[in-house]
Structures are given as C-alpha cells and as structure tokens.
Write a protein that holds these residues in place. Structure first.
Motif, mmCIF file in Angstrom:
data_model
loop_
_atom_site.group_PDB
_atom_site.id
_atom_site.type_symbol
_atom_site.label_atom_id
_atom_site.label_comp_id
_atom_site.label_asym_id
_atom_site.label_seq_id
_atom_site.Cartn_x
_atom_site.Cartn_y
_atom_site.Cartn_z
ATOM 1 N N MET A 95 0.824 -1.205 0.000
ATOM 2 C CA MET A 95 0.000 0.000 0.000
ATOM 3 C C MET A 95 0.864 1.264 0.000
ATOM 4 N N TRP A 96 1.957 1.217 0.736
ATOM 5 C CA TRP A 96 2.881 2.349 0.759
ATOM 6 C C TRP A 96 3.465 2.605 -0.625
ATOM 7 N N PHE A 97 3.934 1.544 -1.283
ATOM 8 C CA PHE A 97 4.564 1.731 -2.584
ATOM 9 C C PHE A 97 3.564 2.158 -3.655
ATOM 10 N N VAL A 98 2.352 1.662 -3.596
ATOM 11 C CA VAL A 98 1.343 2.074 -4.571
ATOM 12 C C VAL A 98 0.994 3.551 -4.363
ATOM 13 N N LEU A 99 0.805 3.951 -3.110
ATOM 14 C CA LEU A 99 0.518 5.357 -2.825
ATOM 15 C C LEU A 99 1.678 6.248 -3.277
ATOM 16 N N SER A 100 2.895 5.858 -2.921
ATOM 17 C CA SER A 100 4.068 6.635 -3.315
ATOM 18 C C SER A 100 4.185 6.713 -4.832
ATOM 19 N N GLY A 101 3.993 5.576 -5.492
ATOM 20 C CA GLY A 101 4.100 5.558 -6.944
ATOM 21 C C GLY A 101 3.090 6.471 -7.607
ATOM 22 N N ALA A 102 1.851 6.446 -7.108
ATOM 23 C CA ALA A 102 0.810 7.300 -7.672
ATOM 24 C C ALA A 102 1.132 8.777 -7.456
ATOM 25 N N ILE A 103 1.600 9.131 -6.256
ATOM 26 C CA ILE A 103 1.962 10.522 -5.973
ATOM 27 C C ILE A 103 3.138 10.950 -6.843
ATOM 28 N N HIS A 104 4.144 10.083 -6.944
ATOM 29 C CA HIS A 104 5.323 10.428 -7.740
ATOM 30 C C HIS A 104 4.963 10.645 -9.209
ATOM 31 N N MET A 105 4.217 9.714 -9.780
ATOM 32 C CA MET A 105 3.946 9.773 -11.221
ATOM 33 C C MET A 105 2.927 10.849 -11.593
ATOM 34 N N PHE A 106 1.820 10.923 -10.851
ATOM 35 C CA PHE A 106 0.741 11.818 -11.250
ATOM 36 C C PHE A 106 0.837 13.204 -10.610
ATOM 37 N N PHE A 107 1.111 13.265 -9.319
ATOM 38 C CA PHE A 107 1.169 14.552 -8.628
ATOM 39 C C PHE A 107 2.485 15.271 -8.931
ATOM 40 N N GLU A 108 3.595 14.588 -8.670
ATOM 41 C CA GLU A 108 4.897 15.201 -8.930
ATOM 42 C C GLU A 108 5.185 15.263 -10.433
ATOM 43 N N GLY A 109 4.684 14.279 -11.175
ATOM 44 C CA GLY A 109 4.828 14.322 -12.620
ATOM 45 C C GLY A 109 4.112 15.526 -13.221
ATOM 46 N N MET A 128 5.773 1.161 -8.258
ATOM 47 C CA MET A 128 4.756 0.241 -8.766
ATOM 48 C C MET A 128 5.360 -1.137 -9.053
ATOM 49 N N ILE A 129 6.565 -1.153 -9.588
ATOM 50 C CA ILE A 129 7.247 -2.430 -9.846
ATOM 51 C C ILE A 129 7.515 -3.151 -8.528
ATOM 52 N N THR A 130 7.955 -2.405 -7.526
ATOM 53 C CA THR A 130 8.221 -3.009 -6.220
ATOM 54 C C THR A 130 6.953 -3.594 -5.615
ATOM 55 N N ALA A 131 5.849 -2.871 -5.706
ATOM 56 C CA ALA A 131 4.578 -3.372 -5.182
ATOM 57 C C ALA A 131 4.189 -4.669 -5.874
ATOM 58 N N ALA A 132 4.367 -4.726 -7.189
ATOM 59 C CA ALA A 132 4.036 -5.943 -7.938
ATOM 60 C C ALA A 132 4.935 -7.104 -7.523
ATOM 61 N N LEU A 133 6.217 -6.831 -7.325
ATOM 62 C CA LEU A 133 7.153 -7.880 -6.914
ATOM 63 C C LEU A 133 6.792 -8.441 -5.541
ATOM 64 N N ILE A 134 6.331 -7.569 -4.643
ATOM 65 C CA ILE A 134 5.925 -8.039 -3.312
ATOM 66 C C ILE A 134 4.676 -8.896 -3.420
ATOM 67 N N MET A 135 3.710 -8.461 -4.233
ATOM 68 C CA MET A 135 2.488 -9.248 -4.416
ATOM 69 C C MET A 135 2.805 -10.645 -4.935
ATOM 70 N N LEU A 136 3.778 -10.727 -5.846
ATOM 71 C CA LEU A 136 4.132 -12.007 -6.464
ATOM 72 C C LEU A 136 5.183 -12.763 -5.663
ATOM 73 N N ARG A 137 5.686 -12.127 -4.595
ATOM 74 C CA ARG A 137 6.752 -12.696 -3.766
ATOM 75 C C ARG A 137 7.957 -13.111 -4.613
ATOM 76 N N HIS A 138 8.307 -12.208 -5.486
ATOM 77 C CA HIS A 138 9.426 -12.431 -6.395
ATOM 78 C C HIS A 138 10.753 -12.230 -5.654
ATOM 79 N N PRO A 139 11.781 -13.023 -5.952
ATOM 80 C CA PRO A 139 13.065 -12.883 -5.258
ATOM 81 C C PRO A 139 13.763 -11.548 -5.477
#
Length: 227
Positions: free
Chosen positions: A63-77, A130-141
């Motif tokens: 949730m932290w990474f998704v929120l951060s990603g959205a703020i970074h890309m849309f608000f700061e972008g 967003m990539i980090t959030a996806a990796l955590i969801m998938l429990r990728h190494p």
C-alpha cells in the motif's frame, strides 16, 4: 496579477501569472486524502486477490509503494510537466500544488533543484514503486533489491529537499515558507517526513533480508564443498 504580488514567501519571489486558488483548502485536502483512501482500499483488495495469504506487513508495504508511486507519477509528474506555468493553473492538481507552495514557494519559481529532483522522482521512483509493489504481491526474489534501490532514491531525494531549504534559510537568509506553523510543521515537515522514515526502514529491512539470503547461500555452498 503582477509577478511580485502574491501571498508566498519570500515576498520578493517572482511568480509569473499567479492566480489565487478557486477551491477552498478543506476541499483540496478532502479530495487528496479521499483519493489516498480509495487507493489504499483498492490496493488491499487487489493484493489479497492475488496472494490470499499475504501478511499484514506485506500488505502495508504494498500500500505504501502504490501510494508513493501514484503521488510520484501523477502529482509530482504534473509539477515536472507544468512547472513553468504552475502559478496560473486552476486545475485540481495545480491548485493543490499552489496550496502546498505556501510551505515551499520554490515550486512556483522554477527552482532548478526542485524541478530536477521532482522530475527524477516522477520518472524513476514512481514506476519503481509500482514495480516493487508488484514484486511483493508475487513474492518475487527481486523484491528486496528493487525495494532497496527505490527506497534509497526516495530517502536521498527527501534529505536533499530538506537540506537545500534549511541551507537557504539559515545560511542565505531566504525563507520559502509562510510564518504560520501549519504550513511549516504539517505541509513541509510532517507530509515529507514519511519519505524519510518509511524508506529508511525499508532499506534496513532489505539489508537484513538480503544478508539472511546470502548467509543461507554461503552455508549451502560450504555444505556442497564438504560433500
């Protein structure tokens, strides 16, 4: 309005085309925090649907990474794309930036550091979150290495953001925030301090988990050599 007639500090800052916000402060803050709440809820259900046995710590990190990603890309972008004319904007995000700028007028004066820092954040750390959030969801190494890189970037950028403002204030005698405590303590300190504390903790966790994995790999290698 004249470029020097505005409510920001320093009073001699030049803000081209400044126009006062049309929305009230409660309305702007209400929209922002409501959007954050919707994003949290949506992320929670998506993460649980992908990995039903996900632990609470993993969910909170996602949730932290998704929120951060959205703020970074849309608000700061948005800022990076519209920095030159932000003072005149009456769009929702434009007005949010003008409200936040009461705590840091550099956002309305085409400040070179703020522009470069926010552009790097929007282009690299937004998608990285967003990539980090996806990796955590998938429990990728690769979760911990990527989490560490993104969190170090956030931590470093925020440290420089604070440092440059404090340097100008204490050494150069230039203050970018209005004298009301709300703007300094809530907008400037608290709202940005999350990107010091949380990324710092995530870098620590990444280091701990990486060290554990390396230790296990070394033990396996040692066992193979013995046999």
């Amino acid at each position: 309005m004249d470029a020097l007639h505005h409510p920001y500090f320093p009073v001699n800052a030049e803000i081209i085309g400044y126009a006062a916000n049309e929305w009230s402060v409660p309305a702007l803050l209400g929209v922002f925090f409501s959007a954050c709440a919707v994003l949290f809820v949506t992320t929670y259900f998506v993460a649980k649907s992908i990995t039903p046995d996900m632990r609470r710590a993993e969910l909170l990190t996602i949730m932290w990474f998704v929120l951060s990603g959205a703020i970074h890309m849309f608000f700061e972008g948005y800022y990076a794309a519209n920095y030159a004319t932000l003072g005149s904007k009456q769009t929702l995000i434009g007005q949010m930036w003008k409200e936040y700028a009461f705590s840091d007028s550099r956002y309305l004066t085409s400040n070179s550091f703020v522009l470069c820092m926010e552009t790097v954040t929007a282009v690299f750390w937004g998608p990285g979150c967003m990539i980090t959030a996806a990796l955590i969801m998938l429990r990728h190494p690769m979760r911990y290495p990527v989490q560490c890189v993104v969190s170090v970037g956030q931590f470093y950028g925020d440290c420089l953001y604070y440092a440059t403002s404090f340097f100008d204030h204490h050494i150069m005698g230039v203050t970018y925030y209005r004298p009301e405590p709300f703007y300094f303590w809530f907008y400037f300190i608290i709202m940005n301090f999350f990107w010091i504390v949380i990324p710092g903790y995530l870098v620590y966790r990444s280091a701990v988990e990486t060290a554990k994995a390396v230790a296990i790999a070394q033990r396996v290698q040692s066992t193979k050599k013995v046999h």
